[in-house]
Design an enzyme around this catalytic site. Structure first.
Site, mmCIF file in Angstrom:
data_model
loop_
_atom_site.group_PDB
_atom_site.id
_atom_site.type_symbol
_atom_site.label_atom_id
_atom_site.label_comp_id
_atom_site.label_asym_id
_atom_site.label_seq_id
_atom_site.Cartn_x
_atom_site.Cartn_y
_atom_site.Cartn_z
ATOM 1 N N ASP A 67 62.370 77.923 35.290
ATOM 2 C CA ASP A 67 63.576 77.137 35.510
ATOM 3 C C ASP A 67 63.641 76.820 37.003
ATOM 4 O O ASP A 67 63.044 77.529 37.818
ATOM 5 C CB ASP A 67 64.797 77.942 35.068
ATOM 6 C CG ASP A 67 66.097 77.222 35.368
ATOM 7 O OD1 ASP A 67 66.187 76.021 35.085
ATOM 8 O OD2 ASP A 67 67.017 77.873 35.900
ATOM 9 N N ASP B 107 69.113 78.920 29.684
ATOM 10 C CA ASP B 107 67.722 79.386 29.636
ATOM 11 C C ASP B 107 67.493 80.404 28.520
ATOM 12 O O ASP B 107 66.339 80.697 28.190
ATOM 13 C CB ASP B 107 67.333 80.034 30.977
ATOM 14 C CG ASP B 107 67.335 79.039 32.120
ATOM 15 O OD1 ASP B 107 66.893 77.901 31.908
ATOM 16 O OD2 ASP B 107 67.796 79.404 33.216
#
Length: 693
Positions: A357, A572
């Site tokens: 990420d 996430d």
């Protein structure tokens, strides 16, 4: 063998409900146990040497050597007899303790007193060595449990101090921490300045400066200044308690290879006993070997059966995996790398691609508001106050930046109703009208009604919104933008997030190790590519929803990759669950991300991922080495025993020697630096500690 933790002792792993006191009590028990075993092994060896000397110096008095040998056998057999009795009384399967007793009694029955003493001495010394190893491993973990504070200094509304148990703290309580004391909960400093030693929790060796607005972590040490902070997490949900629960979970969750040896051990032990009994009959009745009488030319069938029991015992094999896994977990716990069990260690070693990420992982996550625009123009303050109200209770990096900017600008925090989180897209709520009696400016009272804050894609179905957006100029490439839509107002907030300087060398080293690196982000492509160019990432997949990140993970898997995914936010969590190994940034990671992750990097240090990768690869290599040692020794000695060329003392030495090598090899993981230089072996340190006892 039924107990994989040790072939001479039982070292139970603490359960999920273990309190600090029970953990400490278990550690104290282990600490005294290895010292007792060392003393018993020393007594066994010393008395055995005296018995050997008496047998040669006083052959006319055989009772003297037998008495000394018998005393040595009592000392050496004490632990094995105690554990065997406990197993029999609890109706548990027999294990290596029972086998050692049988072999020792058999050796005594055929007059091999010296070999019986040698067997029990090596067995006891090996047990002491294992006990010391487990004690050191547990002490690495117990240091975190010791960091859990018990008392807090709570400040009431009148400013009076009162000592209260940590469990009585509630959200919003004001707590004072004096120099040299531990922070009793997670919170935010509201008064005073100091530095905090977070090394015990995060592995960060440099003290961290703390002032108003900075976060503090439970269990960390206040170094020099008195500070007041407000509690932002209940003690039961603090960072320290999360770490403790993760470690407890990791100790309970076994690796696949470890589960195999656990199931394999008991059946193998019974098989060895049956094989020894069968071969005794084959040697005696089939080949005419004397049943119990040893000669200079031929060893008896019973002697050979006893030797087979020793050399085929699987203790080194069963110890080879759990000793390595526990040592790796302990090293990681003290260096800011938390594994959720042995399976994560094994899977991480097989990873061939790493997905990151962007915000909070490859970047600092400390976004700063660098611009705000509104249509109609001149209503930027309303845009920021709406965003402040919507993001006030979020821990997302964008939310933290907006809240910090609003506090610095002394903006009004309005109440909201009907809050709704649109995972991966944004948030929306009803902003309550402002009470005129509060004396606020009339302009501020325009803020009311439904408001939505999020990515531009959140408003794709709103035709009016796009008409307004066309009036804004394109955002600078490296910035992140969030949009606000409310009644009669559209706004854009621009934020800038700096790339982590530590990310560049980590990514370079990952590529040198042959791993594919890719960024998966919900941010705009220009902002993502700007960060990728700065850090040297070759592949970027931007503007992804949580479902898009999962799809990207599946695409990488379809290309034949084993994937580790690093992230920190709620959005996430699905991709962390979809990856082969989910890795969460622990200091600021959301609860959803931490729940799905199998590896947690404390203090948000991305370089810890590289340490975790090296540790996992080295742990798997050590496991393979241990399996080769244990199986190789067993195979070679069994063949030699079947041919009748191995004396009992050599079988004992080979068996205990392989067990010692397996434990010492595993403990290299605990004391190593996991770089290029090999860490020291354990034996010298144990010998120094034993000698000082």
């Amino acid at each position: 063998m039924s107990d994989a933790a040790s072939h001479s002792h039982t070292h139970p792993h603490p359960g999920l409900d273990a309190a600090h006191s029970s953990q400490q009590g278990h550690h104290d028990h282990d600490h005294s146990e290895w010292r007792l075993l060392t003393a018993l092994a020393a007594a066994c060896g010393g008395l055995g040497l005296l018995g050997f000397a008496a047998a040669h110096a006083l052959p006319q008095f055989p009772w003297a050597s037998h008495a000394l040998y018998f005393a040595a056998i009592l000392a050496g057999a004490w632990d094995a007899a105690k554990d065997s009795w406990e197993n029999l009384r609890a109706r548990r399967p027999i294990d290596i303790h029972f086998l050692m007793l049988v072999v020792a009694l058999g050796a005594m029955a055929i007059g091999a007193w010296g070999e019986a003493v040698l067997l029990l001495f090596l067995f006891s010394a090996s047990g002491a060595m294992e006990g010391y190893a487990m004690d050191r491993t547990q002490s690495e973990i117990s240091a975190l449990f010791k960091s859990a504070p018990k008392i807090a200094l709570r400040i009431d509304t009148e400013g009076h101090e009162a000592e209260v148990p940590v469990d009585e703290l509630r959200l919003g309580d004001r707590v004072r921490v004096k120099p040299g004391a531990l922070f009793p909960a997670d919170g935010e400093v509201v008064a005073g300045r100091t530095s905090s030693d977070e090394s015990m929790l995060t592995g960060e060796s440099v003290p961290i400066d703390k002032g108003p607005g900075d976060a503090v972590l439970s269990g960390t040490l206040n170094l020099w200044g008195a500070v007041d902070f407000t509690v932002t997490q209940l003690p039961s949900e603090s960072t320290l308690q999360k770490v403790i629960r993760l470690i407890q979970t990791a100790q309970k969750l076994r690796a696949p290879s470890e589960r195999f040896t656990q199931k394999f051990g008991p059946g193998y032990t019974y098989g060895v006993i049956a094989a020894a009994g069968l071969l005794f009959l084959v040697w005696w009745l089939g080949f005419g070997v004397p049943a119990f009488s040893n000669t200079e030319e031929t060893r008896s069938a019973f002697y050979r059966a006893m030797t087979l029991l020793v050399v085929a015992s699987p203790c080194a094999l069963v110890l080879s995996i759990p000793s390595s896994i526990l040592a790796a977990i302990a090293w990681g716990a003290r260096h800011g790398v938390l594994f959720r069990g042995g399976a994560a260690i094994e899977r991480l070693a097989r990873v061939t691609a790493v997905a990151f990420d962007k915000t909070g992982t490859l970047t600092t996550g400390e976004l700063a508001v660098v611009g705000c625009e509104s249509i109609p123009a001149g209503r930027e303050r309303e845009v920021l106050e709406c965003a402040y109200a919507l993001e006030a209770n979020s821990q997302h990096p964008i939310a933290r930046a907006i809240v910090a900017h609003a506090k610095n600008a002394a903006l009004t925090l309005h109440e909201i109703d009907g809050f709704e989180s649109l995972t991966g897209q944004g948030v929306k709520a009803e902003i309550s009208p402002v009470d005129e009696r509060a004396g606020l400016q009339r302009e501020a009272r325009k803020i009311k009604g439904a408001a939505t804050l999020g990515r531009k894609t959140l408003f794709e179905g709103d035709a009016d919104f796009h008409d307004w957006v066309d009036q804004f100029s394109p955002a600078p490439e490296a910035t992140t933008e969030v949009w606000l839509r409310t009644e009669g107002l559209v706004g854009r907030i621009l934020l800038l997030d700096e790339a982590r300087e530590a990310s560049r060398p980590v990514l370079r080293l990952l590529r040198e190790l042959g791993l594919k690196t890719v960024m998966l982000t919900g941010d705009r492509r220009p902002a993502a590519e700007a960060v990728a160019r700065k850090l040297g990432l070759s592949e970027v997949r931007a503007a992804l929803s949580p479902e898009g990140k999962v799809a990207a993970i599946q695409t990488l898997r379809g290309e034949g990759h084993q994937i580790a995914m690093l992230g920190d936010g709620v959005n996430d969590a699905p991709s962390l669950a979809a990856a082969d190994v989910g890795v969460a940034m622990g200091a600021r990671g959301s609860d959803a991300a931490l729940e799905q992750a199998e590896l947690v990097l404390m203090h948000d240090k991305i370089e810890n991922f590289l340490a975790a990768l090296r540790l996992s690869r080295r742990a798997v290599a050590v496991i393979r080495q241990n399996l080769v040692i244990s199986l190789g020794v067993v195979g070679a000695m069994v063949v030699a025993t079947l041919l009748g060329v191995v004396p009992l003392w050599l079988g004992v030495a080979a068996h205990e020697g392989s067990t010692f090598l397996v434990v010492a090899n595993s403990l290299r993981l605990l004391f190593g630096r996991h770089k290029e230089d090999p860490p020291p072996l354990l034996f010298c340190e144990w010998w120094r500690a034993a000698s000082a006892t």
